[in-house]
Design a protein around this motif. Structure first.
Motif, PDB file in Angstrom:
ATOM      1  N   ASN A 181      38.974  37.089  29.575  1.00 56.81           N
ATOM      2  CA  ASN A 181      38.713  36.054  30.309  1.00 56.81           C
ATOM      3  C   ASN A 181      36.921  36.140  30.251  1.00 56.81           C
ATOM      4  OD1 ASN A 181      38.461  33.563  31.772  1.00 56.81           O
ATOM      5  ND2 ASN A 181      38.817  34.578  33.672  1.00 56.81           N
TER       6      ASN A 181
ATOM      7  N   ILE B 188      45.628  33.281  39.849  1.00 55.79           N
ATOM      8  CA  ILE B 188      44.346  33.764  39.697  1.00 55.79           C
ATOM      9  C   ILE B 188      43.951  33.885  38.256  1.00 55.79           C
ATOM     10  CG2 ILE B 188      42.649  36.020  39.763  1.00 55.79           C
ATOM     11  CD1 ILE B 188      44.730  37.118  41.631  1.00 55.79           C
ATOM     12  N   ASP B 189      42.905  33.005  37.904  1.00 62.10           N
ATOM     13  CA  ASP B 189      42.182  32.823  36.494  1.00 62.10           C
ATOM     14  C   ASP B 189      43.278  32.153  35.793  1.00 62.10           C
ATOM     15  OD1 ASP B 189      39.750  33.942  37.224  1.00 62.10           O
ATOM     16  OD2 ASP B 189      40.424  36.032  36.537  1.00 62.10           O
TER      17      ASP B 189
END
Length: 487
Positions: free
Chosen positions: A307, A399-400
Motif C-alpha cells: 500500500n 483498515i486501508d
C-alpha cells in the motif's frame, strides 16, 4: 474406546506422591548384591511370553508442554487426547499405527503410518490434514519410534538394564527395607544416567528416571492378560515438570502371528507424495498488490499487501527463522518499501512464534484484544515483550480497505480473519482446514461451521480463501461442498 479420565487422575495422585522416590540417597552395595538382584529381575522377566510381533491398544492424555497455547483459552488449557492401535514386528522392523487425535473444538485427525521393508508413509483416513496425498517418512526412524512406544511397556523399558554386561561397574544398588523398594542407578555411559525403582514384593517396576533426558515415568495398575503381566497406567513427566506431561493407558496387548501385509501398503486411491519441504520461500501476486508467500510444501501460507510505500504482512508462523526468511523475501522484492505491520489471527503458538522477528524491527503487531493479551503472557516472549508494539483490531473494523472480523468460536476464544473485498480474497488461519488436494473431510469442527455461516450471513464475496495451513486456494464451491458433506 473412551479415555478413562477418572482413572488417569487417580494415577496422577499416586505418581506425584511417588516423586519423593528420587530424593533417595544411594547407599553403597556389594557387587554380589547388584548381580543377584539383576539376576532376579532377569528370571522374573523371562517368565513373560516372547513378544516379537504384537498389537497394543493405548490412550494418551496430553497435559504439558505448549498445551496452553494450542487450547481454546490459554488461561485455562484444554487437554489433547489420542487413541492409538500400534502393531509391531520387531524382527522384520515393520510397524503400522492408526492414531486418532482429538483437538479443541472438535478437530479430529485420523491418521495411519507404517513401515515395510523399503518404505515408510503416513496418510489421513478422514481427509485431514493430508487429503489423499502421502507423507513420506524416513525408514531410519524405526528405532526412535520403537523406543517411544516401548518405554510405555514396563518389561521392554527395563531391557537396557537387563542387557548390561558390566553390572558391577555401571549399576549402583540401594534397598529401602521400610518401603520395600529397590533402586538401581544405571550409568552405561558418561553422559547417560537412568534410575529404576522396583517394588520388592511383588517384584514390579515402579518408575524410571532418565536423568540425561530429564524424563520420569511412573508405572502402575499391573494386570495380567493373555499371559502378560504389565503396567496399564504410565504417567510421564518431561523437563523437570511437576505436573504430568502425558498420562497413558494400555488397554490391551496381544501377540500376533504377523502384521496383515495389506496394512503395510499404500491404500488404493492415495497419492501423490507430498513434496519435501525445500524451505525455499517464493512470493506470487494473486491480486493487484497482494502477494502469497509459501514454499513447495505449502505447509504455511503468509500474505502481504503493498500500500504505497508500506507493506502489511498477514501471518507470523511458526518460528523466528521462518519469519526472518519471510521478511528477507519481502524486502528483497520491495527494497524501497517498509513493513509497517504484521497481523495474527489468534494466540496459538504456531501462529505467533514468528513475532519476535517483527517486534525487534519496531513493526506494529495487529490482533484482537484477547490475542494481544495472550501474546503478552506467552512465556517465550516475556523477556522482550516491552519491545512489542500493538494495535488492537476490533470486530468489523476496516483498515486501508481491508475488513477484519473477530469471532467467538470453539477453536480459540477469539479468532479473526480478513477480507480483501476489492480482491475477492479471504485470509484465515484455523477456521477452515481443507486438504491441499480439496479432499472433503469426513468431519467438520463446529468452529468451521461458525466461519462458514458468518461468511454466508454477511454475504462476503470472494473467489479464493487462502488458508494459513496447506490449502491456499479454497474456492466458494469447495467451501460449500465441505459444509454440505458434513450436514
Amino acid at each position: 474406546m473412551k479415555l478413562s479420565l477418572g482413572r488417569f487422575f487417580l494415577t496422577v495422585a499416586v505418581a506425584i506422591s511417588g516423586m519423593a522416590l528420587f530424593t533417595i540417597t544411594t547407599a553403597t552395595a556389594s557387587a554380589g548384591e547388584v548381580e543377584d538382584f539383576v539376576a532376579k529381575l532377569k528370571a522374573h522377566y523371562q517368565k513373560m511370553p516372547p513378544l516379537k510381533v504384537f498389537s497394543m491398544t493405548h490412550n494418551y492424555l496430553y497435559l504439558g508442554g505448549n498445551g496452553a497455547y494450542r487450547s481454546w483459552d490459554y488461561q485455562a488449557p484444554n487437554r489433547y487426547t489420542a487413541f492409538k492401535v500400534t502393531e509391531f514386528d520387531l524382527e522384520k522392523k515393520h510397524y503400522v499405527e492408526n492414531v486418532i487425535h482429538n483437538y479443541a473444538g472438535g478437530r479430529r485427525f485420523d491418521e495411519t503410518h507404517f513401515q515395510n521393508d523399503t518404505d515408510s508413509f503416513r496418510y489421513a483416513k478422514n481427509g485431514l490434514p493430508h487429503g489423499r496425498r502421502l507423507v513420506r517418512q524416513s525408514v531410519d526412524d524405526f528405532e526412535s519410534f520403537k523406543n517411544i512406544i516401548m518405554v510405555n511397556i514396563d518389561f521392554f523399558a527395563v531391557k537396557p538394564l537387563l542387557e548390561e554386561s558390566n553390572t558391577s561397574g555401571t549399576i549402583k544398588f540401594h534397598r529401602n527395607k521400610m518401603s520395600g523398594k529397590t533402586t538401581l542407578i544405571h550409568k552405561p555411559a558418561t553422559d547417560k544416567v537412568v534410575e529404576y525403582v522396583f517394588s520388592d514384593n511383588p517384584l514390579r517396576l515402579l518408575s524410571i528416571n532418565n536423568k540425561s533426558m530429564r524424563r520420569i515415568y511412573f508405572y502402575d495398575d499391573y494386570q495380567t492378560t493373555n499371559g502378560f503381566s504389565f503396567a496399564r497406567s504410565i504417567v510421564q513427566y518431561y523437563n523437570g515438570a511437576t505436573t504430568p506431561t502425558f498420562i497413558k493407558r494400555i488397554e490391551s496387548l496381544d501377540i500376533l502371528e504377523e502384521i496383515d501385509p495389506a496394512k503395510l501398503q499404500i491404500p488404493q486411491g492415495y497419492g501423490p507424495i507430498i513434496p519435501i519441504n525445500d524451505g525455499i520461500l517464493v512470493s506470487k501476486e494473486i491480486a493487484p498488490d497482494l502477494y502469497l508467500v509459501t514454499d513447495s510444501s505449502a505447509l504455511r501460507n503468509v500474505l502481504f499487501k503493498v500500500n504505497g510505500d508500506e507493506i502489511a504482512v498477514f501471518g507470523a508462523p511458526v518460528n523466528t527463522e521462518l519469519a526472518e526468511q519471510t521478511i528477507k523475501l519481502i524486502l528483497g522484492q520491495f527494497p524501497k518499501k517498509k513493513i509497517a505491520s504484521v497481523y495474527v489471527t489468534h494466540p496459538h503458538s504456531d501462529h505467533i512464534a514468528g513475532l519476535p522477528a517483527y517486534a525487534k524491527r519496531g513493526i506494529m503487531i495487529r490482533a484482537d484484544a484477547y490475542s494481544i493479551a495472550g501474546i503478552k503472557a506467552y512465556p517465550r516472549f516475556i523477556a522482550d515483550i516491552a519491545t512489542f508494539k500493538f494495535q488492537v483490531i476490533e470486530h468489523n473494523q476496516m483498515i486501508d480497505g481491508i475488513h477484519f472480523y473477530v469471532l467467538e468460536n470453539t477453536h480459540s476464544k477469539r479468532q479473526s480473519f480478513v477480507h480483501f473485498k476489492d480482491s475477492g480474497i479471504i485470509y484465515q488461519a484455523d477456521f477452515l482446514d481443507v486438504a491441499f488436494d480439496n479432499t472433503m473431510a469426513k468431519e467438520l469442527p463446529s468452529y468451521s461451521k461458525t466461519f462458514i455461516d458468518f461468511v454466508r450471513n454477511r454475504k462476503l464475496k470472494f473467489s479464493r480463501i487462502v488458508g494459513h495451513h496447506r490449502n491456499n486456494n479454497v474456492s466458494l464451491d469447495v467451501m460449500n461442498i465441505t459444509d454440505e458433506a458434513n450436514m
